[in-house]
Design a protein around this motif. Structure first.
Motif, PDB file in Angstrom:
ATOM      1  N   GLN A 111       0.819  -1.212   0.000  1.00  0.00           N
ATOM      2  CA  GLN A 111       0.000   0.000   0.000  1.00  0.00           C
ATOM      3  C   GLN A 111       0.853   1.262   0.000  1.00  0.00           C
ATOM      4  O   GLN A 111       0.454   2.310  -0.504  1.00  0.00           O
ATOM      5  N   ASP A 112       2.014   1.168   0.599  1.00  0.00           N
ATOM      6  CA  ASP A 112       2.897   2.333   0.683  1.00  0.00           C
ATOM      7  C   ASP A 112       4.337   1.882   0.443  1.00  0.00           C
ATOM      8  O   ASP A 112       5.149   1.794   1.364  1.00  0.00           O
ATOM      9  N   PRO A 113       4.676   1.556  -0.791  1.00  0.00           N
ATOM     10  CA  PRO A 113       5.994   0.985  -1.107  1.00  0.00           C
ATOM     11  C   PRO A 113       7.109   2.036  -1.143  1.00  0.00           C
ATOM     12  O   PRO A 113       7.702   2.309  -2.183  1.00  0.00           O
ATOM     13  N   GLU A 114       7.369   2.630  -0.011  1.00  0.00           N
ATOM     14  CA  GLU A 114       8.442   3.609   0.079  1.00  0.00           C
ATOM     15  C   GLU A 114       9.589   3.034   0.919  1.00  0.00           C
ATOM     16  O   GLU A 114       9.350   2.279   1.869  1.00  0.00           O
ATOM     17  N   PRO A 115      10.841   3.365   0.583  1.00  0.00           N
ATOM     18  CA  PRO A 115      11.963   2.882   1.400  1.00  0.00           C
ATOM     19  C   PRO A 115      11.779   3.291   2.856  1.00  0.00           C
ATOM     20  O   PRO A 115      11.323   4.393   3.153  1.00  0.00           O
ATOM     21  N   ARG A 116      12.116   2.404   3.772  1.00  0.00           N
ATOM     22  CA  ARG A 116      11.956   2.691   5.193  1.00  0.00           C
ATOM     23  C   ARG A 116      12.938   1.857   5.998  1.00  0.00           C
ATOM     24  O   ARG A 116      13.516   0.895   5.503  1.00  0.00           O
ATOM     25  N   VAL A 136      18.728  -7.033  14.988  1.00  0.00           N
ATOM     26  CA  VAL A 136      18.964  -6.529  13.635  1.00  0.00           C
ATOM     27  C   VAL A 136      18.315  -5.171  13.433  1.00  0.00           C
ATOM     28  O   VAL A 136      17.424  -4.765  14.182  1.00  0.00           O
ATOM     29  N   GLU A 137      18.783  -4.484  12.404  1.00  0.00           N
ATOM     30  CA  GLU A 137      18.110  -3.335  11.805  1.00  0.00           C
ATOM     31  C   GLU A 137      17.855  -3.694  10.351  1.00  0.00           C
ATOM     32  O   GLU A 137      18.697  -4.325   9.700  1.00  0.00           O
ATOM     33  N   ILE A 138      16.692  -3.292   9.843  1.00  0.00           N
ATOM     34  CA  ILE A 138      16.286  -3.711   8.503  1.00  0.00           C
ATOM     35  C   ILE A 138      15.884  -2.501   7.674  1.00  0.00           C
ATOM     36  O   ILE A 138      15.085  -1.671   8.124  1.00  0.00           O
ATOM     37  N   GLY A 139      16.445  -2.424   6.487  1.00  0.00           N
ATOM     38  CA  GLY A 139      16.025  -1.416   5.526  1.00  0.00           C
ATOM     39  C   GLY A 139      15.196  -2.079   4.433  1.00  0.00           C
ATOM     40  O   GLY A 139      15.559  -3.143   3.936  1.00  0.00           O
ATOM     41  N   LEU A 140      14.076  -1.489   4.092  1.00  0.00           N
ATOM     42  CA  LEU A 140      13.204  -2.045   3.068  1.00  0.00           C
ATOM     43  C   LEU A 140      13.162  -1.119   1.865  1.00  0.00           C
ATOM     44  O   LEU A 140      13.131   0.106   2.022  1.00  0.00           O
ATOM     45  N   SER A 141      13.119  -1.724   0.699  1.00  0.00           N
ATOM     46  CA  SER A 141      13.027  -0.932  -0.526  1.00  0.00           C
ATOM     47  C   SER A 141      12.259  -1.734  -1.567  1.00  0.00           C
ATOM     48  O   SER A 141      12.453  -2.951  -1.697  1.00  0.00           O
ATOM     49  N   PRO A 142      11.358  -1.092  -2.331  1.00  0.00           N
ATOM     50  CA  PRO A 142      10.633  -1.808  -3.389  1.00  0.00           C
ATOM     51  C   PRO A 142      11.541  -2.064  -4.586  1.00  0.00           C
ATOM     52  O   PRO A 142      12.479  -1.301  -4.844  1.00  0.00           O
ATOM     53  N   ALA A 143      11.268  -3.133  -5.306  1.00  0.00           N
ATOM     54  CA  ALA A 143      12.036  -3.442  -6.519  1.00  0.00           C
ATOM     55  C   ALA A 143      11.144  -4.256  -7.441  1.00  0.00           C
ATOM     56  O   ALA A 143      10.217  -4.940  -7.007  1.00  0.00           O
ATOM     57  N   GLN A 148       7.593  -8.232 -11.714  1.00  0.00           N
ATOM     58  CA  GLN A 148       6.834  -8.390 -10.473  1.00  0.00           C
ATOM     59  C   GLN A 148       7.419  -7.483  -9.387  1.00  0.00           C
ATOM     60  O   GLN A 148       8.635  -7.325  -9.305  1.00  0.00           O
ATOM     61  N   GLN A 149       6.514  -6.928  -8.576  1.00  0.00           N
ATOM     62  CA  GLN A 149       6.991  -6.092  -7.474  1.00  0.00           C
ATOM     63  C   GLN A 149       7.524  -6.981  -6.356  1.00  0.00           C
ATOM     64  O   GLN A 149       6.848  -7.911  -5.913  1.00  0.00           O
ATOM     65  N   MET A 150       8.695  -6.696  -5.915  1.00  0.00           N
ATOM     66  CA  MET A 150       9.342  -7.436  -4.827  1.00  0.00           C
ATOM     67  C   MET A 150       9.717  -6.453  -3.718  1.00  0.00           C
ATOM     68  O   MET A 150       9.648  -5.232  -3.880  1.00  0.00           O
ATOM     69  N   ILE A 151      10.134  -7.019  -2.611  1.00  0.00           N
ATOM     70  CA  ILE A 151      10.669  -6.224  -1.502  1.00  0.00           C
ATOM     71  C   ILE A 151      12.105  -6.655  -1.272  1.00  0.00           C
ATOM     72  O   ILE A 151      12.389  -7.855  -1.110  1.00  0.00           O
ATOM     73  N   VAL A 152      13.006  -5.703  -1.280  1.00  0.00           N
ATOM     74  CA  VAL A 152      14.405  -5.979  -0.970  1.00  0.00           C
ATOM     75  C   VAL A 152      14.646  -5.568   0.481  1.00  0.00           C
ATOM     76  O   VAL A 152      14.415  -4.413   0.850  1.00  0.00           O
ATOM     77  N   ALA A 153      15.081  -6.537   1.287  1.00  0.00           N
ATOM     78  CA  ALA A 153      15.365  -6.276   2.703  1.00  0.00           C
ATOM     79  C   ALA A 153      16.870  -6.295   2.918  1.00  0.00           C
ATOM     80  O   ALA A 153      17.547  -7.260   2.565  1.00  0.00           O
ATOM     81  N   PHE A 154      17.394  -5.201   3.476  1.00  0.00           N
ATOM     82  CA  PHE A 154      18.807  -5.102   3.825  1.00  0.00           C
ATOM     83  C   PHE A 154      18.898  -5.306   5.340  1.00  0.00           C
ATOM     84  O   PHE A 154      18.455  -4.441   6.112  1.00  0.00           O
ATOM     85  N   VAL A 155      19.462  -6.414   5.772  1.00  0.00           N
ATOM     86  CA  VAL A 155      19.433  -6.808   7.183  1.00  0.00           C
ATOM     87  C   VAL A 155      20.838  -6.679   7.777  1.00  0.00           C
ATOM     88  O   VAL A 155      21.784  -7.326   7.303  1.00  0.00           O
ATOM     89  N   SER A 156      20.966  -5.847   8.806  1.00  0.00           N
ATOM     90  CA  SER A 156      22.263  -5.633   9.460  1.00  0.00           C
ATOM     91  C   SER A 156      22.246  -6.284  10.838  1.00  0.00           C
ATOM     92  O   SER A 156      21.341  -6.033  11.645  1.00  0.00           O
ATOM     93  N   ASP A 157      23.239  -7.109  11.093  1.00  0.00           N
ATOM     94  CA  ASP A 157      23.412  -7.718  12.415  1.00  0.00           C
ATOM     95  C   ASP A 157      24.047  -6.678  13.345  1.00  0.00           C
ATOM     96  O   ASP A 157      25.168  -6.225  13.115  1.00  0.00           O
TER      97      ASP A 157
END
Length: 410
Positions: A111-116, A136-143, A148-157
């Motif tokens: 619904q709100d595919p903005e990086p966060r 963890v800290e997680i950054g999300l970004s649409p791709a 197809q719309q996907m979600i890219v998750a950047f996961v930092s330990d």
């Protein structure tokens, strides 16, 4: 014969046109093939670059489809989650990532595919295959992958950072407890010492009144030293008692008119100001968040020092304020004897004196009290040497509402 010849020419012309069309088509097919092959090569090169970037990334990268399945994962992700290469693919994101990134929340992201960013305001834990948890800290970004719309998750330990934060918090708590115990000890010690010292001082005074002049000169001098020492000790104990009460018995911080507090202090110091013929310059004073009693003591100590540590010239004291970095910065400058830069930190320590008692009176607690008051208010205090002599004391306090708005609270 004429008709046959015309038919022949038309057929020949048609064959030639067909040959030209075929030739043009072959050229276009070859050209299009080259373009397609080039595009495929570009795609493969970009895909190789993308995968290389993913593999070299120091944090885990996970690509998730709208059904919540993991479609692509970096080598760091396999290491983080403790699984063999390939075992993450097509598994549900719920198996590894926090609930905030679970399947039921993916629709919210659609619904709100903005990086966060996730995990900044409160802790998040990912799950390893063996059941252990990782902060963890997680950054999300649409791709978009294959249309197809996907979600890219950047996961930092952030295990090391979390451990350091917990250690710092434990040390801060331990330090706070030690400070409270020290304050309590100082209070009890100074309070319990007052009564026996009062008795000693009383008898020393009686001894002085009865026997001064009746014994030899040495005896009179000894009695004088004892009386003076008892008086100084009484003053130090009283100062120590007041110092210990700053943190434990301070009032609530509320919107305070620093101009009114300053006016009261200047009235209290009026005799010293008149005797020294001091010139006082005062700028506009703001409303601040403060314990009004402690604010008056802070100002009294700093202005009193400016009057005490005067030079040969008539004392000139300037008091101003300026709003900086969301806080009010107060300055009190003088043209006195000044302070050597090497002692700028030392003077704020408890019982620190730069001059003998014969030169200037005091217990050496005044500036320590100032620092403790300012720190209790969440501010900072420091001193600077003025180029033409004298000192500039600076301290910061929190902003309060305007006078009109603050008045509504009372």
């Amino acid at each position: 014969m004429l008709g046959s010849s015309s038919e022949e020419r038309r057929r020949t012309d048609a064959e030639k046109a067909l040959e030209r069309s075929n030739a043009e088509l072959d050229i276009r097919v070859h050209q299009r093939t080259r373009e397609l092959n080039s595009a495929i090569a570009d795609v493969r090169e970009n895909e190789l670059r993308f995968r290389t970037l993913i593999e070299l990334a120091p944090f885990a990268i996970v690509v998730i489809d709208r059904a919540g399945h993991i479609r692509l994962a970096s080598a760091a992700a396999y290491r983080m989650f403790g699984v063999d290469e390939g075992d993450l693919l097509e598994r549900s994101v719920d198996d590894f990532l926090p609930e905030e990134l679970g399947v039921k929340h993916i629709g919210d992201f659609d619904q709100d595919p903005e990086p966060r960013m996730l995990g900044l305001s409160r802790p998040l834990d990912a799950h390893r295959l063996d059941g252990t948890r990782i902060p963890v800290e997680i950054g999300l970004s649409p791709a978009y992958v294959d249309g197809q719309q996907m979600i890219v998750a950047f996961v930092s330990d952030i295990s090391e950072r979390r451990a350091a934060e917990l250690l710092a918090a434990e040390r801060a708590e331990s330090l706070e407890q030690s400070n409270q115990e020290l304050e309590q000890f100082a209070y009890v010690a100074s309070h319990d010492l007052r009564e026996p010292l009062r008795m000693i001082s009383s008898y020393l005074g009686l001894l002085s009144r009865r026997y001064t002049g009746q014994l030899d000169d040495d005896a009179d001098e000894f009695i004088h030293f004892a009386v003076d020492g008892a008086a100084r000790m009484s003053g130090m104990i009283e100062d120590l008692l007041q110092y210990s009460r700053i943190g434990t018995q301070g009032g609530e911080l509320h919107p305070t008119n620093s101009g009114e507090a300053l006016s009261e202090v200047l009235r209290d110091l009026s005799m010293a100001i008149e005797e020294g013929e001091a010139q006082i310059e005062v700028g506009d004073m703001p409303w601040v968040m403060a314990d009004s009693t402690q604010l008056r003591r802070l100002l009294s100590n700093l202005i009193g020092n400016a009057l005490k540590y005067r030079g040969e010239a008539i004392p000139e004291i300037s008091i101003h304020s300026e709003f900086k970095n969301s806080r009010w910065e107060f300055t009190i400058s003088d043209n006195g004897i000044g302070i050597d830069p090497e002692f700028h930190d030392r003077i704020f320590r408890i019982f620190q004196r730069l001059h003998g008692r014969g030169e200037y009176s005091g217990s050496g607690l005044g500036l320590a009290v100032c620092r403790k008051i300012v720190e209790r208010h969440g501010g900072q205090i420091w001193v600077e040497s003025r180029p033409l002599g004298g000192s500039l004391f600076v301290f910061t306090l929190g902003e309060a509402q305007s006078q009109k708005e603050a008045a509504k609270e009372f």
